[in-house]
Motif scaffolding. Structure first.
Motif, mmCIF file in Angstrom:
data_model
loop_
_atom_site.group_PDB
_atom_site.id
_atom_site.type_symbol
_atom_site.label_atom_id
_atom_site.label_comp_id
_atom_site.label_asym_id
_atom_site.label_seq_id
_atom_site.Cartn_x
_atom_site.Cartn_y
_atom_site.Cartn_z
ATOM 1 N N GLN A 50 -32.607 -4.298 3.977
ATOM 2 C CA GLN A 50 -32.966 -2.714 3.625
ATOM 3 C C GLN A 50 -33.882 -2.439 2.649
ATOM 4 O O GLN A 50 -34.795 -1.791 2.821
ATOM 5 C CB GLN A 50 -31.526 -2.265 3.382
ATOM 6 C CG GLN A 50 -31.615 -0.414 3.335
ATOM 7 C CD GLN A 50 -30.663 0.011 2.603
ATOM 8 O OE1 GLN A 50 -30.375 0.065 1.543
ATOM 9 N NE2 GLN A 50 -29.575 0.923 3.525
ATOM 10 N N LEU A 310 -35.420 2.477 9.683
ATOM 11 C CA LEU A 310 -34.682 1.201 9.751
ATOM 12 C C LEU A 310 -34.089 1.001 11.113
ATOM 13 O O LEU A 310 -34.045 -0.329 11.336
ATOM 14 C CB LEU A 310 -33.292 1.512 8.764
ATOM 15 C CG LEU A 310 -33.572 1.712 7.222
ATOM 16 C CD1 LEU A 310 -32.391 1.718 6.635
ATOM 17 C CD2 LEU A 310 -34.283 0.361 6.732
ATOM 18 N N TYR A 366 -26.827 -2.283 6.189
ATOM 19 C CA TYR A 366 -28.296 -2.072 6.335
ATOM 20 C C TYR A 366 -28.322 -0.650 6.469
ATOM 21 O O TYR A 366 -29.496 0.081 6.155
ATOM 22 C CB TYR A 366 -28.487 -2.941 7.580
ATOM 23 C CG TYR A 366 -29.968 -2.641 7.702
ATOM 24 C CD1 TYR A 366 -31.152 -3.204 7.199
ATOM 25 C CD2 TYR A 366 -30.215 -2.128 9.026
ATOM 26 C CE1 TYR A 366 -32.591 -3.003 7.689
ATOM 27 C CE2 TYR A 366 -31.431 -1.993 9.387
ATOM 28 C CZ TYR A 366 -32.545 -2.398 8.826
ATOM 29 O OH TYR A 366 -33.893 -2.107 9.072
ATOM 30 N N THR A 375 -32.369 -0.064 -3.338
ATOM 31 C CA THR A 375 -33.382 0.388 -2.270
ATOM 32 C C THR A 375 -34.442 1.289 -2.845
ATOM 33 O O THR A 375 -35.628 1.301 -2.703
ATOM 34 C CB THR A 375 -32.765 0.692 -1.095
ATOM 35 O OG1 THR A 375 -32.068 -0.457 -0.397
ATOM 36 C CG2 THR A 375 -33.687 1.138 0.180
#
Length: 833
Positions: A50, A310, A366, A375
């Motif tokens: 991620q 993503l 994720y 992240t």
């Protein structure tokens, strides 16, 4: 321009990734992964993938915005270090040198400028990796996860920056969290790395400086397979501390948790940021032991559009294809059979990966963007470098002073990176302090069971060093769940809290948190719990029964409203009427033989003085004013001196009268009544002189006595000179003693109506009363001392009245036949004093 990032994807803990080099064109260069894969990474972390995609998203976002670095395209390279130090160093050297070779202190790829490196994530690696640059290749390193305080030393690491706060702030936050929740007896547990040892040392310093205590401090030994867990759990079990602060990562914590489960030990765990929001699946096994865990985590943020981005990854992608295929197999429990066992994962899977699986339908670490921490830190690092490049490009200095965006030196970008200050889309302000650290902002998270039985990290507070004073540390204690059912804050103290009215006395040889509660001494209080000392009440106040507050002392003196004072005053007044009544009887029957024989004039004077003796006790009752104090003892001394002097004169006159009846005696002239008056005057004069001397030298005065009974303020008269008081009383005793001795010797004289034996009894009673008064007055306290003296005055006065006049009044009133001249002649001749 190049950006190098180092999250972690495929390592035992993390995977180090490098994202360099964004060229002027839109082409993205990716180094073949087998260059750095000299070791096999046997664990894959979704959250690190991620982070890699967040890096891609930030670069795409920047390149797609025409207002940011127009005509300039950012590119990057990614390297996987498997969290192995020599691979981190190898990746750093390769990205500095070029794409496919390593030449220390030399840059081969001249067509593409390298701007910076984002990473590594481990503090130890971050300390060593910058040393590979060489003195002339001072590229900025921006770590998204390295928190060691050593990295804030700009002399050693002049080009190091990070988008996470230093452990100095985290350690203070953990200590503040422990102290805020009232835990003063805690255990410390730290991994034996720079991260753990430096962090736990700072926590211990903060805890001890705040007055709390450390029950034990143990290390998680990473060189041992069991991480020293048996010893650690044995220490935890033996300690009374219910709270343990753990500075470690989730991987090294697992053996400790396994041993705790084995011995069925539960403790409240305080988590550092390395594991406070861990999503390791293996931790769910210990949910019963982890629920209630509270810790400090990197501040979470939001990245608009990231969730959709993503979901755009696919196994067919060239960029990061190897990592994506591993993720795909694990996420959908399938396997790509066209590969030669490339991943080594899910060998027993019965399903083949088709590549058409719908990633949007998957819920895992994720795809979860609800609490982006590391992240978000990667995303922030990319934008920080971009902002520095933009400021470099927009340099407004005269021609020749500004660097060229197409060909600049690392130290030139470093200048702008130190001074960046901007806001991200979610409103968060980004900047670095003089040490290259960002604003210290943390979330306080609590581990709670979700409705589906999983573990969730619930934000219950924040620790923001940029907030105004008083708002730095905020926590919603009611939102914390300590166990599956309880919300009450657990207690972790060496000794139970001392209640109000007690103070903490340290136990010899034990930490200050181990103490015993001792009641406050007399006259002192504590108005707060766990007080180290007691507070002495003011002189006019006294503690309540619980010793928690000072109340005004009661004022005590013998007042007329007091029942005792009322009784004594009434008795005094009524008693004073008895001598007056006797005096009237004597006046009425003054011509009778018995009155004449008792020296009528002297008896009248005695009766008057006796009435005043009763009344003088009134001066002792009531609030002691200055005049009262001056007069009461003097009045008492004088009226009793006159009274006893009259009795002494009567006694001596009895003796003279008997002796004068003998033939040839020359004492007849001494039987004249004037002699008795002179004797009374002289004896009283001596007492008067003594009293005047007393008042002149050290006169009595009113005072507030707080020594005799500390709970009371006794309003009393200070006699000024105790010696003078006892001299006055002693003089009365001397007169009474002389009268007693003379009367005792003359008790058998053969005269009618002989008073000698009555005087003997009266003086014996008088002396007995005042001799008894001495020890009684010493033992009595407060108003009872005054009451004892009044009682002595009344008792001695009654003794004189009864012994001297009761028999005479009885004869006068009830035996008139005995009050005759014939009776007097029958008994014998004589004249009584």
């Amino acid at each position: 321009m190049g950006i190098t990032v180092t999250p972690c994807i495929c390592t035992i803990q993390r995977f180090s990734v490098q994202y360099p080099v964004l060229s002027v064109s839109s082409q993205i260069h990716v180094n073949p992964l087998n260059v750095l894969f000299s070791c096999f990474c046997y664990r894959f972390y979704f959250q690190n993938l991620q982070q890699l995609q967040a890096m891609r998203f930030a670069v795409a976002e920047i390149n797609g915005d025409s207002d940011i670095l127009p005509n300039v395209t950012l590119g990057f390279q990614a390297y996987d270090s498997c969290n192995v130090l020599h691979l981190v160093l190898k990746g750093a050297l390769q990205v500095v040198t070029g794409y496919d070779r390593i030449i220390p202190n030399y840059r081969c790829a001249g067509d593409v400028s390298l701007s910076s490196m984002i990473g590594p994530s481990v503090s130890t690696h971050s300390i060593l990796a910058p040393q590979t640059r060489g003195p002339h290749l001072d590229y900025p390193f921006i770590s998204h996860y390295a928190t060691s305080p050593l990295l804030s030393n700009k002399r050693e690491f002049p080009s190091f920056f990070r988008t996470v706060p230093s452990d100095i702030f985290q350690s203070k936050g953990l200590a503040d969290l422990v102290l805020h929740l009232g835990w003063t007896w805690v255990g410390l547990l730290a991994v034996d790395t720079d991260y753990g040892q430096q962090g736990i040392h700072l926590v211990q310093q903060e805890i001890v400086n705040a007055g709390a205590c450390v029950a034990f401090s143990e290390n998680i030994v990473t060189s041992r397979p069991d991480r020293n867990a048996p010893h650690i759990v044995k220490v935890m079990k033996a300690s009374t501390a219910k709270v343990v602060v753990i500075f470690a990562n989730s991987v090294d914590l697992i053996p400790i948790l396994e041993e705790m489960v084995k011995h069925n030990i539960t403790r409240i765990l305080i988590a550092s940021d390395a594991w406070s929001t861990s999503t390791m699946a293996s931790l769910k096994t210990f949910s019963a032991h982890l629920v209630g865990t509270i810790g400090i985590a990197l501040n979470s943020g939001t990245i608009p559009g990231l969730r959709e981005f993503l979901n755009t990854i696919h196994p067919s992608m060239t960029l990061g294809r190897y990592w994506i295929r591993i993720f795909w197999e694990m996420a959908f429990s399938c396997k790509f059979i066209d590969d030669k066992n490339q991943t080594g994962y899910l060998g027993n899977s019965l399903k083949e990966c088709s590549g058409s699986e719908n990633l949007a339908s998957v819920q895992n670490v994720y795809t979860d963007v609800s609490n982006l921490r590391t992240t978000y830190s990667v995303y922030t690092a990319v934008h920080a470098v971009t902002k520095a490049l933009e400021d470099l490009k927009n340099c407004k200095y005269p021609q020749g002073s500004c660097p060229d965006i197409w060909n600049f030196q690392p130290w030139q970008l470093l200048y702008y990176l130190k001074n960046v200050r901007f806001k991200l889309k979610d409103g968060r302000e980004v900047y670095f302090d003089k040490n290259g650290d960002p604003p210290a902002v943390y979330d306080i998270v609590n581990w709670q069971l979700s409705p589906n039985g999983g573990m969730q990290h619930v934000k219950v507070g924040s620790y923001d060093m940029t907030a105004p004073p008083g708002q730095v540390f905020t926590i919603n204690a009611s939102a914390i769940i300590w166990t599956s059912a309880e919300r009450k804050v657990p207690i972790s103290v060496c000794s139970q809290s001392c209640p109000l009215g007690f103070w903490k006395a340290a136990r010899k040889g034990e930490p200050v948190c181990c103490f015993q509660c001792v009641p406050c001494p007399q006259g002192e209080i504590t108005n707060q719990t766990d007080s180290f000392t007691c507070i002495k009440c003011p002189w006019d106040k006294w503690p309540n029964s619980e010793k928690t507050t000072c109340l005004p002392k009661s004022v005590e003196y013998l007042s007329y409203e007091d029942p005792l004072g009322t009784i004594l005053a009434s008795t005094s007044v009524i008693s004073s009427l008895v001598p007056v009544a006797i005096l009237k009887i004597f006046i009425k029957f003054k011509t009778t033989p018995i009155v004449k024989a008792n020296n009528y004039s002297l008896s009248c004077l005695l009766l008057v003085s006796l009435s005043f003796c009763f009344l003088c006790s009134l001066v002792f009752i009531g609030y002691p004013q200055h005049v009262n104090c001056l007069l009461r003892q003097v009045t008492f001394g004088m009226v009793f001196a006159v009274c006893v002097s009259c009795i002494l004169a009567k006694t001596i006159m009895v003796v003279f009268a008997f002796m004068a009846t003998k033939p040839g005696s020359n004492l007849k002239k001494w039987t004249n009544p004037r002699v008795s008056y002179v004797m009374v005057f002289i004896c009283s004069l001596l007492q008067f002189i003594l009293c005047i001397t007393w008042l002149s030298i050290a006169s009595p005065y009113p005072e507030q006595n707080i020594e005799t009974q500390p709970r009371l303020i006794i309003i009393q008269c200070n006699e000024g000179s105790p010696t003078a008081f006892w001299c006055m009383l002693g003089y009365l005793g001397l007169l009474a003693t002389i009268s007693f001795v003379v009367a005792f010797l003359a008790r058998r004289l053969p005269d009618s109506f002989n008073e000698a034996k009555f005087i003997t009894f009266s003086m014996l009673s008088f002396l007995s009363v005042w001799v008894s008064f001495i020890p009684a007055s010493v033992s009595a306290q407060g108003k009872y001392t005054v009451a004892m003296e009044i009682f002595a005055i009344l008792a001695s006065s009654w003794a004189l009245v009864v012994c001297m006049f009761a028999n005479k009044c009885f004869i006068i009133l009830f035996r008139p036949n005995m009050n005759s001249r014939d009776q007097l002649i029958k008994k014998g001749r004589g004249t009584l004093g």
